[in-house]
Design a protein around this motif. Structure first.
Motif, PDB file in Angstrom:
ATOM      1  N   LEU A 237       1.979   4.990   0.383  1.00  0.00           N
ATOM      2  CA  LEU A 237       3.136   4.245   0.626  1.00  0.00           C
ATOM      3  C   LEU A 237       2.506   3.079   1.716  1.00  0.00           C
ATOM      4  CD1 LEU A 237       6.066   4.188   0.795  1.00  0.00           C
ATOM      5  CD2 LEU A 237       5.946   5.565   2.965  1.00  0.00           C
ATOM      6  N   PHE A 244       3.083  -5.168  -0.655  1.00  0.00           N
ATOM      7  CA  PHE A 244       4.117  -5.762  -0.862  1.00  0.00           C
ATOM      8  C   PHE A 244       4.512  -6.951   0.092  1.00  0.00           C
ATOM      9  CE2 PHE A 244       8.626  -6.548   0.893  1.00  0.00           C
ATOM     10  CZ  PHE A 244       9.315  -6.748  -0.328  1.00  0.00           C
ATOM     11  N   VAL A 260       6.241  -4.406  -7.101  1.00  0.00           N
ATOM     12  CA  VAL A 260       7.514  -4.242  -6.607  1.00  0.00           C
ATOM     13  C   VAL A 260       7.902  -5.777  -5.807  1.00  0.00           C
ATOM     14  CG1 VAL A 260       8.977  -3.171  -4.769  1.00  0.00           C
ATOM     15  CG2 VAL A 260       7.628  -1.681  -6.464  1.00  0.00           C
ATOM     16  N   ALA A 278       9.062   0.398  -9.442  1.00  0.00           N
ATOM     17  CA  ALA A 278       9.961   1.091  -8.273  1.00  0.00           C
ATOM     18  C   ALA A 278       9.994   2.488  -8.535  1.00  0.00           C
ATOM     19  CB  ALA A 278      11.060   0.495  -8.011  1.00  0.00           C
ATOM     20  N   THR A 282       8.385   5.733  -6.537  1.00  0.00           N
ATOM     21  CA  THR A 282       9.062   6.605  -6.087  1.00  0.00           C
ATOM     22  C   THR A 282       9.049   7.968  -6.598  1.00  0.00           C
ATOM     23  OG1 THR A 282      10.629   4.970  -5.664  1.00  0.00           O
ATOM     24  CG2 THR A 282      11.531   6.995  -5.441  1.00  0.00           C
ATOM     25  N   LEU A 285       5.707   9.343  -5.236  1.00  0.00           N
ATOM     26  CA  LEU A 285       5.846   9.752  -3.566  1.00  0.00           C
ATOM     27  C   LEU A 285       6.682  11.129  -3.548  1.00  0.00           C
ATOM     28  CD1 LEU A 285       6.205   6.401  -2.199  1.00  0.00           C
ATOM     29  CD2 LEU A 285       4.564   7.720  -2.012  1.00  0.00           C
ATOM     30  N   TYR A 286       7.808  11.216  -4.440  1.00  0.00           N
ATOM     31  CA  TYR A 286       8.741  12.131  -4.401  1.00  0.00           C
ATOM     32  C   TYR A 286       7.916  13.530  -4.953  1.00  0.00           C
ATOM     33  CZ  TYR A 286      13.540  14.133  -5.118  1.00  0.00           C
ATOM     34  OH  TYR A 286      14.640  14.694  -5.029  1.00  0.00           O
ATOM     35  N   ASN A 289       5.498  14.815  -2.303  1.00  0.00           N
ATOM     36  CA  ASN A 289       6.081  15.421  -0.957  1.00  0.00           C
ATOM     37  C   ASN A 289       6.428  16.699  -1.296  1.00  0.00           C
ATOM     38  OD1 ASN A 289       5.969  13.334   0.956  1.00  0.00           O
ATOM     39  ND2 ASN A 289       7.643  12.175   0.045  1.00  0.00           N
ATOM     40  N   TYR A 290       7.158  17.002  -2.434  1.00  0.00           N
ATOM     41  CA  TYR A 290       7.231  18.620  -2.964  1.00  0.00           C
ATOM     42  C   TYR A 290       6.361  19.425  -3.002  1.00  0.00           C
ATOM     43  CZ  TYR A 290      12.431  18.385  -3.587  1.00  0.00           C
ATOM     44  OH  TYR A 290      13.765  18.186  -3.254  1.00  0.00           O
TER      45      TYR A 290
ATOM     46  N   VAL B 139      18.321  14.942  -1.769  1.00  0.00           N
ATOM     47  CA  VAL B 139      18.711  13.581  -1.467  1.00  0.00           C
ATOM     48  C   VAL B 139      17.749  13.264  -0.227  1.00  0.00           C
ATOM     49  CG1 VAL B 139      20.587  12.061  -0.640  1.00  0.00           C
ATOM     50  CG2 VAL B 139      20.819  13.766  -2.355  1.00  0.00           C
ATOM     51  N   MET B 141      14.753  14.399   0.575  1.00  0.00           N
ATOM     52  CA  MET B 141      13.567  14.227   0.298  1.00  0.00           C
ATOM     53  C   MET B 141      13.292  12.810  -0.454  1.00  0.00           C
ATOM     54  SD  MET B 141      10.557  15.498   0.130  1.00  0.00           S
ATOM     55  CE  MET B 141       9.828  17.172  -0.123  1.00  0.00           C
ATOM     56  N   LEU B 142      14.265  12.499  -1.090  1.00  0.00           N
ATOM     57  CA  LEU B 142      14.401  11.246  -1.978  1.00  0.00           C
ATOM     58  C   LEU B 142      14.260  10.135  -0.805  1.00  0.00           C
ATOM     59  CD1 LEU B 142      14.557  10.059  -4.737  1.00  0.00           C
ATOM     60  CD2 LEU B 142      16.820   9.703  -4.370  1.00  0.00           C
ATOM     61  N   ILE B 144      13.007  10.093   1.971  1.00  0.00           N
ATOM     62  CA  ILE B 144      11.898   9.999   2.560  1.00  0.00           C
ATOM     63  C   ILE B 144      10.667   9.473   1.707  1.00  0.00           C
ATOM     64  CG2 ILE B 144       9.630  11.392   3.225  1.00  0.00           C
ATOM     65  CD1 ILE B 144      11.539  13.370   4.409  1.00  0.00           C
ATOM     66  N   SER B 145      10.940   9.617   0.342  1.00  0.00           N
ATOM     67  CA  SER B 145      10.144   9.090  -0.722  1.00  0.00           C
ATOM     68  C   SER B 145      10.159   7.683  -1.112  1.00  0.00           C
ATOM     69  CB  SER B 145       9.950  10.012  -1.967  1.00  0.00           C
ATOM     70  OG  SER B 145       9.965  11.244  -1.452  1.00  0.00           O
ATOM     71  N   ILE B 146      11.581   7.153  -1.030  1.00  0.00           N
ATOM     72  CA  ILE B 146      11.762   5.755  -1.504  1.00  0.00           C
ATOM     73  C   ILE B 146      11.426   4.881  -0.356  1.00  0.00           C
ATOM     74  CG2 ILE B 146      13.360   3.987  -2.345  1.00  0.00           C
ATOM     75  CD1 ILE B 146      15.130   6.158  -3.499  1.00  0.00           C
ATOM     76  N   PRO B 147      10.323   3.938  -0.787  1.00  0.00           N
ATOM     77  CA  PRO B 147      10.025   2.806   0.420  1.00  0.00           C
ATOM     78  C   PRO B 147      11.050   2.104   0.682  1.00  0.00           C
ATOM     79  CG  PRO B 147       8.454   3.065  -1.532  1.00  0.00           C
ATOM     80  CD  PRO B 147       9.494   3.994  -1.774  1.00  0.00           C
ATOM     81  N   PHE B 149      11.082  -1.048   0.890  1.00  0.00           N
ATOM     82  CA  PHE B 149      10.921  -2.278   0.415  1.00  0.00           C
ATOM     83  C   PHE B 149      11.362  -2.257  -1.167  1.00  0.00           C
ATOM     84  CE2 PHE B 149       6.639  -0.356   0.506  1.00  0.00           C
ATOM     85  CZ  PHE B 149       6.414  -0.553  -0.933  1.00  0.00           C
ATOM     86  N   VAL B 150      11.794  -0.981  -1.430  1.00  0.00           N
ATOM     87  CA  VAL B 150      12.433  -0.633  -3.006  1.00  0.00           C
ATOM     88  C   VAL B 150      13.833  -0.604  -2.637  1.00  0.00           C
ATOM     89  CG1 VAL B 150      12.681   0.868  -4.762  1.00  0.00           C
ATOM     90  CG2 VAL B 150      10.350   0.382  -3.599  1.00  0.00           C
TER      91      VAL B 150
END
Lengths: 305, 314
Positions: A237, A244, A260, A278, A282, A285-286, A289-290, B139, B141-142, B144-147, B149-150
């Motif tokens: 990130l 970015f 991006v 993107a 994502t 990262l998702y 994290n899991y 949701v 978690m999503l 947290i994960s989506i930056p 700037f996206v």
């Protein structure tokens, strides 16, 4: 020290135990059982494995070079007919190849910068925790001080000052990301160093460095692994954040963050140039994290969130 | 007694802030001074006399150490010096112009994140392991994960460009232009607080005093509101320090995407143009803001937490 006698080979119980060959339930088997029962973590693991394969081997299998300019199809939408499944960008470069190539950099940064922070953090934390006393207090005070600094601003400063070389990105991100690791490792070391096996090693005359290396660090592995998995997405990130802003990797190299950024410039005319990188970023990262969450639940069940 | 303890704790913490600030200023100063290229390199080559005059005006011709102490002295008196890039502007003026914008954004985002994050987290905790809980956490978690700037370009594309409901960027202090940046900035913090709140609420609900409260026959609503809420919210309070830092960092990229003239965009501009004084000023200023807010959060936490007592030095 203790009066207990170790069971001798003649002991019938020990013989029976040896004959039965009961598999032990170590911390690791327990943990992997728990991890495998966590469906979100397992699915994420599979997705990430596929992602890594795609990113590593994908570009070799595709007919396009990442810097090849297809003048007949600039800014063309995704289509099977042109052969550009993800479409092309404004100068006609195939977006699928570029996304996969960018993924290589993003994942590589995630891995290497994490290793850098791991090396610094584990050494620092283990030394502080093991020696204790004044050394510990001074070292942890330093961590506290650095902790309070606006760290992203320092990464930006580092990039501006020393240029945007890829090696520097690894080091810069790793060098500011080791604080959590150091704190956790120190805490664990504090509780480990008074255990009997460490005392035994000390009594045998093993020197401090060897005790830290051979006895303390291997026992920290579980906690460290959890934090490695949680650090990787953070690092990815940070890198994409830098890219970015135009402070990360430089052309012709690319990363998901840089893609991006490019995509956001012409998102109105060519939204696919934004969406595909993107989504890749994502999803990665998702999943990480899991996996990290799953590992924490498996290895450190008391601290679940 | 507790009040006294907190006061003493506050005093020691305040003293502890001084080395942090000193380190902050020192690192930033030397880092940017060892950088190749100076503030006057980007323009066409200046005649040597003019160059010398400029250097003399900004004290760039003095030995580094002397510059450092001069700068320290200046900062202590609250003066960040003139900006190299924005001629005729002092860094103080630039900060005074940019910070209200950034602070408004950050403050609103924090408020939004705190309220929504807590509510969502409590809702998930009360339905632990149900489908609702799992989807809320998925949701989150999503989130947290989506930056940032996206999210920002996607929101601009969806809400501003295609739907046309809100302006895509710019700043004029109207709520219409605040909605998108505030929401973008708040999203990851909402998600984080929701996860934190859920975890701590579940833990609190399993504790003995809650069982006692239920055994007394109190209705569940009262149990939650009167007994569980306060201890459960403590981890969220202590997260507000890091959340501030996250919001400030996030604002750098958000301000750039939505073209908002806040402190973050000045920082990026300054960094790209090697505007030493501006960059230093922003880093030190934000450092102070983060440190002070952390300090306040710390005191708030101590005041709310009945288990913390400051009789002994810790």
């Amino acid at each position: 020290m203790s009066e207990r006698t170790t069971p001798s080979v003649e002991d019938p119980f020990a013989q029976a135990l040896a004959a039965a060959d009961v598999p032990g339930r170590s911390l690791w088997t327990d943990a992997s059982h728990r991890l495998l029962k966590n469906r979100a973590a397992v699915v994420s693991g599979i997705i990430m494995a596929v992602m890594v394969l795609l990113v590593v081997f994908g570009p070799m299998l595709l007919p396009w070079e990442p810097d090849f300019t297809d003048w007949d199809h600039t800014s063309s939408p995704p289509s099977l007919e042109t052969g550009h499944w993800f479409g092309t960008d404004a100068v006609g470069r195939d977006l699928l190849v570029r996304t996969l190539e960018g993924g290589r950099i993003s994942l590589l940064v995630g891995l290497v910068a994490t290793l850098v922070s791991l090396a610094i953090g584990v050494t620092y934390g283990a030394v502080a925790g093991y020696y204790g006393g004044l050394t510990d207090r001074v070292m942890m005070r330093v961590v506290d001080i650095i902790y309070a600094l606006p760290f992203m601003f320092f990464v930006i400063l580092l990039m501006v000052v020393f240029g945007r070389h890829i090696l520097l990105i690894f080091v810069a991100i790793g060098a500011v990301n080791w604080l959590d690791m150091a704190r956790i490792v120190r805490g664990q070391t504090l509780s480990l160093k008074n255990m009997e096996f460490v005392e035994a090693a000390r009594a045998c005359g093993v020197d401090h460095n060897a005790i830290i290396r051979r006895h303390i660090i291997p026992n920290l592995l579980g906690v460290v692994m959890v934090y490695v998995t949680l650090t990787i997405p953070q690092v990815i990130l940070v890198e994409s954040f830098l890219s970015f802003l135009g402070l990360g990797v430089q052309e012709p190299m690319s990363s998901w963050g840089a893609l991006v950024n490019d995509g956001a410039q012409d998102m109105e005319s060519a939204p696919w140039t934004l969406v595909f990188p993107a989504v890749f970023l994502t999803v990665t990262l998702y999943c990480f994290n899991y996996i990290g969450d799953g590992m924490r639940d498996a290895l450190d069940p008391k601290d679940r969130l | 007694m507790k009040q006294e303890g907190i006061l003493r704790h506050a005093a020691t913490r305040l003293l502890g802030l001084i080395p942090t600030l000193l380190v902050l200023i020192t690192i930033a100063f030397f880092l940017i001074r060892v950088a190749p290229g100076g503030p006057f390199d980007s323009e066409k080559a200046l005649p040597p006399e003019i160059r010398a005059n400029l250097d003399a005006k900004y004290h760039l011709d003095e030995p580094l150490l002397q510059q450092y102490f001069r700068y320290l002295g200046q900062i202590i008196s609250g003066d960040f010096g003139p900006s190299f890039q924005y001629k005729d502007w002092s860094v103080n003026e630039l900060i005074a112009q940019g910070f209200p914008v950034s602070a408004t954004l950050g403050g609103l985002a924090m408020l939004l994140a705190f309220v929504i994050g807590s509510l969502v987290g409590i809702a998930a905790a009360l339905r632990q392991n149900s489908a609702a809980d799992y989807s809320i956490m998925g949701v989150a978690m999503l989130g947290i994960s989506i930056p940032n700037f996206v999210v920002a370009p996607l929101l601009i594309l969806g809400v501003a460009v295609y739907a046309g409901w809100l302006p895509a960027g710019g700043w004029d202090w109207s709520w219409q232009r605040m909605v998108l940046p505030v929401v973008t900035l708040a999203l990851p913090v909402i998600a984080y607080i929701a996860r934190l709140m859920r975890g701590s609420m579940i833990e609190v609900l399993h504790s003995n005093f809650i069982r006692t409260a239920r055994a007394k026959g109190l209705p569940e609503r009262v149990v939650i509101r009167r007994h569980a809420l306060k201890p459960a919210i403590l981890p969220v309070i202590s997260y507000m320090g890091p959340a501030t830092a996250a919001l400030i960092t996030g604002s750098v990229v958000i301000e750039r995407i939505y073209s908002i003239p806040g402190l973050g965009s000045y920082f990026v501009q300054g960094a790209l143009n090697r505007d030493y004084t501006l960059v230093m000023g922003v880093v030190v200023f934000y450092g102070v803001v983060i440190i002070v807010l952390n300090f306040i959060v710390d005191l708030l936490y101590a005041w709310l937490n009945p288990r913390i007592r400051y009789d002994e030095t810790q």
